[in-house]
Each structure stands twice: as structure tokens, then as C-alpha cells.
Design an enzyme around this catalytic site. Structure first.
Site, PDB file in Angstrom:
ATOM      1  N   TYR A 143      -5.384   7.392  -8.622  1.00 37.76           N
ATOM      2  CA  TYR A 143      -6.669   6.350  -8.508  1.00 37.76           C
ATOM      3  C   TYR A 143      -7.893   7.153  -9.083  1.00 37.76           C
ATOM      4  O   TYR A 143      -8.908   6.314  -9.542  1.00 37.76           O
ATOM      5  CB  TYR A 143      -6.878   6.452  -6.957  1.00 37.76           C
ATOM      6  N   THR A 186      -8.213   0.359   7.098  1.00 40.12           N
ATOM      7  CA  THR A 186      -7.245   0.852   6.239  1.00 40.12           C
ATOM      8  C   THR A 186      -5.940   0.603   6.869  1.00 40.12           C
ATOM      9  O   THR A 186      -5.829   0.548   8.051  1.00 40.12           O
ATOM     10  CB  THR A 186      -7.596   2.320   6.029  1.00 40.12           C
ATOM     11  N   VAL A 187      -5.027   0.542   6.149  1.00 43.10           N
ATOM     12  CA  VAL A 187      -3.743   0.738   6.374  1.00 43.10           C
ATOM     13  C   VAL A 187      -2.968   2.065   5.956  1.00 43.10           C
ATOM     14  O   VAL A 187      -3.239   2.263   4.902  1.00 43.10           O
ATOM     15  CB  VAL A 187      -2.692  -0.380   6.215  1.00 43.10           C
ATOM     16  N   CYS A 189       0.910  -1.095  -0.040  1.00 39.80           N
ATOM     17  CA  CYS A 189       0.013  -0.031   0.058  1.00 39.80           C
ATOM     18  C   CYS A 189       0.843   1.460  -0.184  1.00 39.80           C
ATOM     19  O   CYS A 189       1.716   1.359   0.786  1.00 39.80           O
ATOM     20  CB  CYS A 189      -0.839   0.021   1.399  1.00 39.80           C
ATOM     21  N   TRP A 227      -7.680  -6.514   5.664  1.00 42.31           N
ATOM     22  CA  TRP A 227      -6.378  -6.983   5.561  1.00 42.31           C
ATOM     23  C   TRP A 227      -6.079  -8.103   6.527  1.00 42.31           C
ATOM     24  O   TRP A 227      -6.626  -8.280   7.595  1.00 42.31           O
ATOM     25  CB  TRP A 227      -5.491  -5.583   5.849  1.00 42.31           C
TER      26      TRP A 227
END
Length: 348
Positions: free
Chosen positions: A188, A124-125, A57, A90
Site C-alpha cells: 500500500y 472497515t472489514v 480484502c 461496504w
């Protein structure tokens, strides 16, 4: 195009028939050296927190780089999920038995649910988890790295660079915001545009910004002058993924990074600087994007190239004024257990 939803690399988006939009609502809790009464913050405390950051990521990669550059390895432990995940979370599939060895959980979602049993947004990370409670403290990726620089100073290694110099912060904030909207998030917007019109607008904005960066970096070694700052970290994590992923997978194909001479030399300069390229795993990066984004790549075929050895080629950026760490020193060797499984090395 089917509606897209993303829960893993920096926010939730929806782009059906329109421009991509990233959900920027994160857990706002800060980690601070001094916490005022009533402030939404927890105290800096070495050994208490675990940074969860997947190599794949780009937003998490920032935190891995900054932690390493500042020498915070002893102060903040690092957990690394695998490159792929399901729609739920994740997962720690790279660890023995698929469980994070410090937190004892198989899914990052478990730490979010410890924070809020009804947590409504994406898993999220990067995320920082309090090891004493098992709960996420914050997932505000932009603030995490700034706090590493400004609130964890007492725990920086000797010779650590000043990645957020006080006298440059106003200009830096403007530069970093432009890089975020036009480049970090711009790729993105291209990849997940919900219409031809939205895609073409995003494409034009992205390459306008890359042309601006090409011009800015033509006469100075780094974005803010003669030493690396957080601005360089933030740009690097997008550039290093550009040819391997964004050029084809996200249709950012006016030119490859290798065809933009200034940015390509600048990116190689950073890649060859301790703390940058030694955090990169191209195999994990490609596996993440090409396997997880099934709407864009339904057969989940992962490209074999490009050959990453080109990142070790000569760049000549050292002919410009400046040195990466100024009066400081580079970080030492990558810690055992944190080394990339697929390092980029010259084959003799």
C-alpha cells in the site's frame, strides 16, 4: 497526486505529497473467554456474533482463513459484502435484496452507527457484529484472529491447528510485525505514495523484505518451522494478491511473485492447503482494487489475467520437513453458502 482516503481495507490513509500513512485506530473491544470487571471486552458466546469479512480484502481474508482452519463456522456466522463499495460503506449487494440475512441491514455502516451514531472513522472489514444488538463489537483486524486462536479454544474443531503457539509468541510477534510493516502495508505504501521519493523508498523496503522472506523460507517449509501458524496466514493474503493486483496496480514491479522461486513455491503450497486457497476469489479481488481505486485506475478497467490455474501447479515444498497441521487435521469441505463463486479449478 490527489489526496487519497481509504475507508474500507484496514484504515484511513492520506498520502498527498508524502509517504502513505494508515490510520491504525480501531475499536479495541476484545472477545474473551473470561471478562474481568471493568475490562473493555465482551464474553465469547457461540451463536451470538457475526463476522463481516469481504473476500476481496486482505485483512478480512485473514479472518475468513483462521475461522475456517479452527473450525469456528458453527460458533461465529459469516457475512460477506460484495467486492466493490462507495465512499460511504461496504454493502451487502451479493445477498438477496442487498440485505445481510442475519443483520437485516444493506450497509455495514449501519452496524457501526449502532455502535456509535457519530462514528468518525472508516467503515472497515473485518468487523465482528453482535447479532443481539446489531452493533459492531470490534474491527481490530490483528486482534480478531489472535482471539479466535486463544479465546475461542473451547469451540475449536477437533484436530484444529495451534496457530499461535505459546512458546513461539515472542518470535512470532516480531516476524508478524515485520511482515505487516514491510509487506502487508508495504504494498500500500507503494501504491498510494504521494511522491516519487516516497514511492521509491517504499519500493526498496518492500523488496528488501521479500528478499529476506525468500531466504528465510529456503530451508523451512513455513515461517515458524514445520507447521502453519498465523504468521503464514498474514503473509499469504498479500502474496496471493501480488501478481493479480499489487505488481501492476500498486507498481510493485521489480519482480512478479512467480519470478521469486521460494516465495512462489511457498505461496502455492499454502494455496493448495485446505483453508487457504478455497477462501480465495480472484475475480472479486481484482474487481475491488481496479474498480474502487479510481484515482489509480480512472477507467475502472479490470485486467483479464493472470490465469489463476497456475496456483494449482506442483510446488515440491512437501520435500521439506513438516506438515501443515502437525498432529492435527485439515478442515473439512467449505460450508454451503461460503464457497467461492469463482473457485480455481483445473480444466480437463
Amino acid at each position: 497526486m490527489a489526496e487519497q482516503t481509504e475507508h474500507t481495507t484496514g484504515g484511513i490513509y492520506s498520502s498527498k505529497g508524502k509517504e502513505y500513512s494508515r490510520d491504525m485506530r480501531y475499536i479495541p473491544t476484545r472477545l474473551k473467554a473470561e471478562v474481568a470487571e471493568g475490562e473493555d471486552a465482551v464474553p465469547v458466546e457461540p451463536g451470538r456474533y457475526r463476522l463481516i469479512a469481504a473476500r476481496a480484502c486482505p485483512w478480512a481474508n485473514r479472518a475468513i482463513i483462521v475461522r475456517r482452519l479452527l473450525g469456528l463456522e458453527d460458533a461465529i456466522s459469516l457475512g460477506m459484502p460484495g467486492p466493490t463499495h462507495d465512499a460511504d460503506s461496504w454493502t451487502f449487494d451479493l445477498d438477496p435484496d442487498g440485505v445481510d440475512p442475519m443483520l437485516g441491514i444493506p450497509r455495514l455502516k449501519d452496524a457501526y452507527l449502532a455502535y456509535d451514531p457519530d462514528y468518525p472513522r472508516g467503515i472497515t472489514v473485518p468487523a465482528i457484529v453482535d447479532e443481539t444488538t446489531g452493533a459492531v463489537v470490534t474491527n481490530d483486524f490483528a486482534q480478531i484472529t489472535l482471539d479466535f486462536s486463544t479465546e475461542w479454544v473451547a469451540h475449536h474443531r477437533e484436530g484444529a491447528p495451534d496457530l499461535y503457539p505459546e512458546g513461539m509468541r515472542d518470535e512470532m510477534d516480531e516476524v508478524m510485525q515485520h511482515i505487516f510493516t514491510e509487506v502487508n502495508n508495504g504494498v500500500y505504501r507503494c501504491g498510494f505514495a504521494g511522491s516519487q521519493e516516497a514511492y521509491e523508498s517504499a519500493y526498496a523496503r518492500l523488496f528488501t523484505a521479500l528478499d529476506w522472506l525468500e531466504e528465510r523460507l529456503a530451508t523451512q517449509r513455513y515461517l515458524m518451522g514445520e507447521t502453519i501458524t498465523e504468521a503464514d496466514v498474514r503473509l499469504f493474503t498479500t502474496l496471493v494478491r501480488f501478481d493479480a493486483v499489487y505488481h501492476g496496480h500498486f507498481k510493485c514491479n521489480r519482480t512478479k511473485l512467480t519470478e521469486m522461486p521460494v516465495l512462489w513455491a511457498y505461496a502455492r503450497d499454502l494455496f493448495q492447503t485446505p483453508g487457504f486457497g478455497d477462501t480465495i476469489d480472484f475475480e472479486q479481488i481484482k474487481e475491488h482494487y481496479y474498480v474502487v481505486h479510481t484515482d489509480l485506475n480512472p477507467l475502472q478497467i479490470v485486467p483479464a489475467g493472470p490465469d489463476p490455474v497456475v496456483w494449482l501447479s506442483r510446488h515440491d515444498r512437501d520435500q521439506l520437513p513438516g506438515t501443515p497441521f502437525g498432529d492435527g487435521t485439515p478442515p473439512g469441505r467449505v460450508r454451503t453458502g461460503e464457497r467461492s463463486p469463482h473457485p480455481v479449478e483445473l480444466v480437463h
